[in-house]
Write a protein that holds these residues in place. Structure first.
Motif, short mmCIF file in Angstrom:
data_model
loop_
_atom_site.label_atom_id
_atom_site.label_comp_id
_atom_site.label_asym_id
_atom_site.label_seq_id
_atom_site.Cartn_x
_atom_site.Cartn_y
_atom_site.Cartn_z
N GLY A 132 0.81 -1.21 0.00
CA GLY A 132 0.00 0.00 0.00
C GLY A 132 0.84 1.26 0.00
N PHE A 133 1.99 1.20 0.68
CA PHE A 133 2.87 2.37 0.71
C PHE A 133 3.44 2.64 -0.68
CE2 PHE A 133 7.26 3.83 0.69
CZ PHE A 133 7.12 5.08 1.28
N VAL A 134 3.88 1.59 -1.36
CA VAL A 134 4.49 1.76 -2.68
C VAL A 134 3.47 2.34 -3.66
CG1 VAL A 134 5.58 0.58 -4.62
CG2 VAL A 134 6.15 -0.09 -2.28
N ILE A 135 2.28 1.74 -3.69
CA ILE A 135 1.25 2.20 -4.63
C ILE A 135 0.79 3.61 -4.27
CG2 ILE A 135 -1.06 1.76 -5.52
CD1 ILE A 135 -0.57 -1.22 -5.03
N GLY A 136 0.50 3.82 -2.99
CA GLY A 136 0.02 5.14 -2.56
C GLY A 136 1.04 6.23 -2.79
N SER A 137 2.32 5.92 -2.57
CA SER A 137 3.37 6.92 -2.78
C SER A 137 3.48 7.31 -4.25
CB SER A 137 4.72 6.38 -2.28
OG SER A 137 4.70 6.19 -0.89
N LEU A 138 3.37 6.33 -5.14
CA LEU A 138 3.43 6.62 -6.57
C LEU A 138 2.25 7.49 -6.99
CD1 LEU A 138 4.56 3.15 -8.01
CD2 LEU A 138 5.92 5.24 -7.82
N VAL A 293 -2.33 9.52 -0.24
CA VAL A 293 -2.12 9.52 1.20
C VAL A 293 -3.07 8.54 1.88
CG1 VAL A 293 -2.34 10.92 3.30
CG2 VAL A 293 -1.23 11.86 1.26
N TYR A 294 -4.32 8.50 1.42
CA TYR A 294 -5.30 7.55 1.98
C TYR A 294 -4.84 6.11 1.75
CZ TYR A 294 -9.67 5.05 2.78
OH TYR A 294 -10.62 4.17 3.24
N MET A 295 -4.35 5.82 0.55
CA MET A 295 -3.90 4.46 0.25
C MET A 295 -2.69 4.06 1.11
SD MET A 295 -4.22 4.67 -3.91
CE MET A 295 -3.52 3.05 -4.21
#
Length: 299
Positions: A132-138, A293-295
């Motif tokens: 989730g961090f990787v996807i949300g950050s992108l 940010v939510y992701m």
């Protein structure tokens, strides 16, 4: 029943500190207006930093002065590093970059700080990278790019300026990790006061190598002292206290995710106070930032 109550209380506490982190970053996102006003009145970036950190340190010293030194010299060394990375090095490298490269480049590269914080956390604290961090950050970084350029496709690379900006981003990432190490050993007020002290000390070591003049005669101008009070009391003292507390409660990586909101607030503030336009591209970027940010927080 008691454990359920304690769990809910802990969750409610974290929720409040997530909101405080958002408020803190939002205030930081609007500081460029005050800084720009001070620069227009003839103050230099180094001069502004000196005034705002000095004011914040004096105010903190007035309420937190019983304990002056850390428990040992090793911890004192970490506070020196915190003042360097979260104070003088961050501001000097960022302001120097702004003088030689485009502001949009600086805004975009600085927003890599959350990614750098998590990568350093995984290196030093063995934290695992969540999907989730990787996807949300992108997603959030894509939104940052849209907001920063605000409908323009102009991007000019400047190796020195962009490298200085990366130094600023790395500096703040290291600062967050130092806070994580020291947060449970000292009070938030004590940590924040030490950061301001060593931020000023390391800045004074830097001053002989730059040509930076001071203009104390302009401190009596309402536009100058009002903006300095805002930067020193609100954006420095209060926001550093709240940020340090947020890192203590919700962690460096999770708190840093809210830094993606910084350019969003900056664009909104420039529209409200400077009448700069907001394009549909920037609005789409805002949606991506909030979604990213939510992701990061939920996935």
């Amino acid at each position: 029943m008691y454990l359920d109550f304690m769990y809910l209380s802990a969750r409610n506490k974290e929720t409040w500190f997530h909101l405080i982190a958002i408020l803190t970053v939002s205030i930081w996102g609007s500081t460029f207006i005050a800084t720009k006003s001070l620069i227009n009145h003839g103050l230099t970036p180094v001069e502004i930093f000196t005034y705002r950190f000095s004011l914040a340190y004096v105010c903190l010293l007035a309420v937190c002065h019983r304990k002056m030194l850390a428990n040992n010299w090793r911890d004192e060394g970490f506070f020196l590093l915190a003042g360097l990375t979260g104070g003088s090095l961050y501001f000097i490298s960022e302001n120097s970059a702004l003088e030689i490269t485009m502001a949009s480049n600086v805004s975009l590269i600085v927003c890599t700080t959350p990614v750098l914080t998590v990568l350093l956390s995984s290196l030093f604290f063995r934290e695992k990278l969540r999907k989730g961090f990787v996807i949300g950050s992108l997603v959030a970084l894509s939104g940052v790019a849209l907001v920063v350029f605000n409908g323009s496709v102009l991007l000019k690379l400047n190796p020195l300026g962009d490298c200085l900006t990366l130094v600023a981003a790395l500096s703040w990432a290291f600062y967050s990790l130092i806070l994580r190490r020291m947060g449970n050993r000292y009070s938030t007020l004590f940590i924040t006061r030490k950061v301001f002290f060593y931020g000023l000390l390391t800045l004074f070591l830097y001053l002989p190598f730059v040509s930076s003049s001071f203009h104390p005669d302009r401190l009596g101008l309402p536009a100058v002292y009002i903006n300095l009070l805002f930067l020193g009391i609100v954006a420095s003292m209060l926001c550093y206290i709240s940020w340090n507390a947020c890192v203590r409660i919700i962690g460096a990586s999770r708190a840093s995710n809210y830094l993606y909101i910084n350019p969003l607030v900056a664009v909104w503030a420039s529209h409200v106070f400077l009448s700069e336009p907001i394009t549909s591209t920037a609005l789409l970027g805002a949606v991506l930032i909030l979604g990213g940010v939510y992701m990061v927080e939920r996935l």
